[in-house]
Write an enzyme that holds these catalytic residues in place. Structure first.
Site, mmCIF file in Angstrom:
data_model
loop_
_atom_site.group_PDB
_atom_site.id
_atom_site.type_symbol
_atom_site.label_atom_id
_atom_site.label_comp_id
_atom_site.label_asym_id
_atom_site.label_seq_id
_atom_site.Cartn_x
_atom_site.Cartn_y
_atom_site.Cartn_z
ATOM 1 N N ASP A 1 44.890 43.851 26.081
ATOM 2 C CA ASP A 1 45.841 44.843 25.161
ATOM 3 C C ASP A 1 46.386 46.179 26.046
ATOM 4 O O ASP A 1 45.601 46.273 27.218
ATOM 5 C CB ASP A 1 45.575 45.330 23.897
ATOM 6 C CG ASP A 1 44.256 46.243 24.030
ATOM 7 O OD1 ASP A 1 44.357 47.087 22.706
ATOM 8 O OD2 ASP A 1 43.601 46.277 24.769
ATOM 9 N N TYR B 1 46.549 49.602 28.102
ATOM 10 C CA TYR B 1 45.807 50.996 28.128
ATOM 11 C C TYR B 1 46.251 51.836 27.142
ATOM 12 O O TYR B 1 47.289 51.962 26.810
ATOM 13 C CB TYR B 1 45.993 51.428 29.322
ATOM 14 C CG TYR B 1 45.667 50.677 30.901
ATOM 15 C CD1 TYR B 1 44.297 50.021 30.953
ATOM 16 C CD2 TYR B 1 46.831 50.407 31.908
ATOM 17 C CE1 TYR B 1 43.974 49.569 32.242
ATOM 18 C CE2 TYR B 1 46.376 49.755 32.996
ATOM 19 C CZ TYR B 1 44.842 49.105 32.916
ATOM 20 O OH TYR B 1 44.380 48.483 34.242
ATOM 21 N N PHE C 1 47.186 45.238 33.219
ATOM 22 C CA PHE C 1 46.422 45.767 34.294
ATOM 23 C C PHE C 1 46.990 46.808 35.200
ATOM 24 O O PHE C 1 46.453 47.643 36.183
ATOM 25 C CB PHE C 1 46.026 44.560 35.144
ATOM 26 C CG PHE C 1 44.888 43.530 34.683
ATOM 27 C CD1 PHE C 1 43.737 44.063 34.339
ATOM 28 C CD2 PHE C 1 45.443 42.398 34.440
ATOM 29 C CE1 PHE C 1 42.656 43.210 33.839
ATOM 30 C CE2 PHE C 1 44.330 41.555 33.828
ATOM 31 C CZ PHE C 1 43.016 42.128 33.490
#
Length: 224
Positions: free
Chosen positions: A66, A68, A79
């Site tokens: 999910d 940040y 990422f």
């Protein structure tokens, strides 16, 4: 939800947007915003992975869990963080393994847009999250949508490299036809697990070897 999504994705997924579960996701997010909650990423970047990597251009699928949940980090690519935001620990480990595997220098930022533009579909299983609350939108219906996305790629395309890092991502293996795609699996790049097999997995060079063997342009991993 006003879905502003790239045309080839809109066509591939058109049945989903009118389904009750998708409308419920929209309602849920709207309700939370009306209660003063902050949702990441901002609405304009919700479908950033889709808009940066058109369906027709997908070569590689990298699956995250999910977004940040800190301010200014999430921008719709798993990422990846926006320019000016320090790379989080998992991304630091991704860059370390990339350097060890391919010799590519560790970049001075964590924005993976250049990868996405080359055909790496950076998909989170949940497309939104409440500020400061990881996995807070994991059960609002996104998994139904993103599982359909993975199945659609598997069914309608061939010779895609699926990078499944960590237990959560590996559970999506059942959605993928392994007879016509390449699945590379290892532990999550998080500092908690990276030493258990992510370091030394050589997924970056293996991805390019597979693409080249199937007449597909390899990825330039060096971020500008």
């Amino acid at each position: 939800m006003n879905v502003k999504i790239e045309a080839s994705w809109k066509e591939a997924l058109k049945a989903e947007f009118s389904k009750p579960y998708f409308q419920q996701i929209a309602t849920h997010i709207k309700t939370e915003k009306s209660q003063g909650k902050t949702i990441y990423p901002p609405g304009s970047l919700l479908f950033n992975a889709f808009n940066t990597t058109p369906f027709d251009k997908v070569k590689v699928v990298l699956l995250g869990q999910d977004p940040y949940h800190g301010p200014g980090q999430a921008h719709g690519l798993c990422f990846s963080v926006q320019n000016g935001v320090p790379p989080p620990p998992s991304l630091v480990n991704i860059f370390k393994e990339l350097q060890d595997d391919t010799g590519v220098a560790i970049p001075n930022h964590g924005n993976l847009t250049y990868w996405a533009e080359q055909g790496i579909f950076l998909l989170n299983a949940s497309l939104t999250v409440r500020a400061g609350e990881p996995m807070s939108h994991a059960k609002i219906g996104w998994a139904t949508f993103t599982d359909t996305v993975i199945k659609t790629i598997s069914e309608k395309k061939k010779n895609i490299v699926f990078l499944l890092w960590g237990k959560f991502a590996q559970e999506k293996r059942v959605l993928i036809d392994e007879s016509k795609h390449c699945i590379l699996r290892t532990v999550h790049p998080s500092p908690l697990s990276a030493h258990g097999g992510f370091f030394g997995s050589k997924h970056f060079s293996k991805t390019n070897e597979y693409l080249a063997a199937h007449g597909i342009d390899p990825i330039d991993w060096q971020l500008p």
